[in-house]
Design a protein around this motif. Sequence first.
Motif, PDB file in Angstrom:
ATOM      1  N   ARG A 158       0.819  -1.225   0.000  1.00 21.09           N
ATOM      2  CA  ARG A 158       0.000   0.000   0.000  1.00 21.09           C
ATOM      3  C   ARG A 158       0.850   1.270   0.000  1.00 21.09           C
ATOM      4  O   ARG A 158       0.394   2.317  -0.452  1.00 21.09           O
ATOM      5  CB  ARG A 158      -0.949  -0.013   1.185  1.00 21.09           C
ATOM      6  N   GLN A 159       2.066   1.186   0.481  1.00 16.80           N
ATOM      7  CA  GLN A 159       2.943   2.352   0.533  1.00 16.80           C
ATOM      8  C   GLN A 159       3.719   2.586  -0.762  1.00 16.80           C
ATOM      9  O   GLN A 159       4.301   3.658  -0.942  1.00 16.80           O
ATOM     10  CB  GLN A 159       3.932   2.194   1.685  1.00 16.80           C
ATOM     11  N   GLN A 160       3.720   1.614  -1.663  1.00 19.14           N
ATOM     12  CA  GLN A 160       4.549   1.721  -2.858  1.00 19.14           C
ATOM     13  C   GLN A 160       3.920   2.625  -3.916  1.00 19.14           C
ATOM     14  O   GLN A 160       2.711   2.602  -4.120  1.00 19.14           O
ATOM     15  CB  GLN A 160       4.831   0.336  -3.449  1.00 19.14           C
ATOM     16  N   LYS A 161       4.760   3.385  -4.575  1.00 18.96           N
ATOM     17  CA  LYS A 161       4.319   4.280  -5.646  1.00 18.96           C
ATOM     18  C   LYS A 161       4.512   3.655  -7.023  1.00 18.96           C
ATOM     19  O   LYS A 161       3.966   4.138  -8.014  1.00 18.96           O
ATOM     20  CB  LYS A 161       5.094   5.603  -5.598  1.00 18.96           C
ATOM     21  N   VAL A 162       5.319   2.593  -7.101  1.00 24.67           N
ATOM     22  CA  VAL A 162       5.579   1.922  -8.367  1.00 24.67           C
ATOM     23  C   VAL A 162       5.746   0.433  -8.101  1.00 24.67           C
ATOM     24  O   VAL A 162       6.194   0.030  -7.023  1.00 24.67           O
ATOM     25  CB  VAL A 162       6.832   2.508  -9.082  1.00 24.67           C
ATOM     26  N   TYR A 163       5.313  -0.372  -9.065  1.00 24.63           N
ATOM     27  CA  TYR A 163       5.527  -1.812  -9.018  1.00 24.63           C
ATOM     28  C   TYR A 163       5.735  -2.284 -10.457  1.00 24.63           C
ATOM     29  O   TYR A 163       5.548  -1.520 -11.408  1.00 24.63           O
ATOM     30  CB  TYR A 163       4.371  -2.548  -8.329  1.00 24.63           C
ATOM     31  N   PHE A 164       6.144  -3.520 -10.606  1.00 25.51           N
ATOM     32  CA  PHE A 164       6.495  -4.054 -11.919  1.00 25.51           C
ATOM     33  C   PHE A 164       5.709  -5.328 -12.171  1.00 25.51           C
ATOM     34  O   PHE A 164       5.526  -6.142 -11.272  1.00 25.51           O
ATOM     35  CB  PHE A 164       7.995  -4.340 -11.989  1.00 25.51           C
TER      36      PHE A 164
ATOM     37  N   ALA B 243      11.540  -1.621  -2.216  1.00 28.14           N
ATOM     38  CA  ALA B 243      11.611  -0.488  -1.299  1.00 28.14           C
ATOM     39  C   ALA B 243      12.665   0.484  -1.823  1.00 28.14           C
ATOM     40  O   ALA B 243      13.837   0.128  -1.925  1.00 28.14           O
ATOM     41  CB  ALA B 243      11.982  -0.965   0.103  1.00 28.14           C
ATOM     42  N   PHE B 244      12.235   1.687  -2.179  1.00 27.77           N
ATOM     43  CA  PHE B 244      13.155   2.730  -2.628  1.00 27.77           C
ATOM     44  C   PHE B 244      13.462   3.716  -1.502  1.00 27.77           C
ATOM     45  O   PHE B 244      14.244   4.628  -1.673  1.00 27.77           O
ATOM     46  CB  PHE B 244      12.587   3.470  -3.843  1.00 27.77           C
ATOM     47  N   ASP B 245      12.796   3.533  -0.360  1.00 35.62           N
ATOM     48  CA  ASP B 245      13.111   4.297   0.844  1.00 35.62           C
ATOM     49  C   ASP B 245      12.917   3.363   2.035  1.00 35.62           C
ATOM     50  O   ASP B 245      12.400   2.258   1.888  1.00 35.62           O
ATOM     51  CB  ASP B 245      12.248   5.560   0.967  1.00 35.62           C
ATOM     52  N   GLY B 246      13.372   3.772   3.197  1.00 30.65           N
ATOM     53  CA  GLY B 246      13.224   2.932   4.386  1.00 30.65           C
ATOM     54  C   GLY B 246      14.065   1.670   4.319  1.00 30.65           C
ATOM     55  O   GLY B 246      15.068   1.602   3.613  1.00 30.65           O
TER      56      GLY B 246
ATOM     57  N   ASP C 111      13.833   9.280  -4.177  1.00 28.63           N
ATOM     58  CA  ASP C 111      12.815  10.120  -3.562  1.00 28.63           C
ATOM     59  C   ASP C 111      11.624  10.244  -4.500  1.00 28.63           C
ATOM     60  O   ASP C 111      11.780  10.578  -5.679  1.00 28.63           O
ATOM     61  CB  ASP C 111      13.357  11.523  -3.269  1.00 28.63           C
ATOM     62  N   TYR C 112      10.443   9.995  -3.985  1.00 27.41           N
ATOM     63  CA  TYR C 112       9.208  10.194  -4.738  1.00 27.41           C
ATOM     64  C   TYR C 112       8.925  11.689  -4.783  1.00 27.41           C
ATOM     65  O   TYR C 112       8.920  12.358  -3.751  1.00 27.41           O
ATOM     66  CB  TYR C 112       8.055   9.446  -4.054  1.00 27.41           C
ATOM     67  N   VAL C 113       8.676  12.211  -5.974  1.00 31.62           N
ATOM     68  CA  VAL C 113       8.393  13.629  -6.137  1.00 31.62           C
ATOM     69  C   VAL C 113       6.897  13.846  -6.381  1.00 31.62           C
ATOM     70  O   VAL C 113       6.256  14.610  -5.675  1.00 31.62           O
ATOM     71  CB  VAL C 113       9.238  14.244  -7.276  1.00 31.62           C
ATOM     72  N   ASP C 114       6.359  13.186  -7.386  1.00 30.89           N
ATOM     73  CA  ASP C 114       4.954  13.377  -7.726  1.00 30.89           C
ATOM     74  C   ASP C 114       4.574  12.419  -8.842  1.00 30.89           C
ATOM     75  O   ASP C 114       5.431  11.811  -9.471  1.00 30.89           O
ATOM     76  CB  ASP C 114       4.712  14.822  -8.192  1.00 30.89           C
TER      77      ASP C 114
END
Length: 184
Positions: free
Chosen positions: A18-24, A80-83, A140-143
């Motif tokens: 649920r926290q991810q902004k991108v998946y493959f 995970a691109f952060d944390g 970092d996620y920008v938008d």
Amino acid sequence: MMGQKLEALNDKLTDFIRQQKVYFVGTATQDSRVNLSPKGMDSLRVLSPNQVVWLNVTGSGNETAAHVQQQPRMTLMFCAFDGAPLILRLYGSAKVVHHKDPQWDELYRLFQPLPGARQLFVLDIDLVQTSCGMGVPFFDYVDERDHLNEWALKKGEDGIEQYWEQKNQTSLDGLPSHIMEKNV
């Protein structure tokens, strides 16, 4: 965290998704090219520990739909691109739900409407695998990008259907996507 194999998603992994902004998404038939596509736009929902659904918007190709209808295996991967580092893969059998299929309305309601919404994919998960992800860099996620939504709005519903007819009916290997057929 070192790799684990699980039969289903647990609460911690569901929260991670649920926290991810991108998946493959990865698919292939026995003889086709392997397709690997990045996805975003708040387009995935966890339905249960063994099932997810994701919304596919109009794009330049339609490999995933063509592949799944020939060979339903699908893999989703999250990084995970952060944390804390983590890679999560969901393996299973998928089915495509087209606009005109009876299940479309029920599943599409789970999402904010997106212009150019093309198909839904329901993945029945038979294996959940984690791996360390320590080699994945921080980002970092920008938008979100608005380009695809703007393009689809400009085309309108009729323009999108014409685009599907011209560009989305077959895969790179000539496999049918059935996007223009009723009640596939």
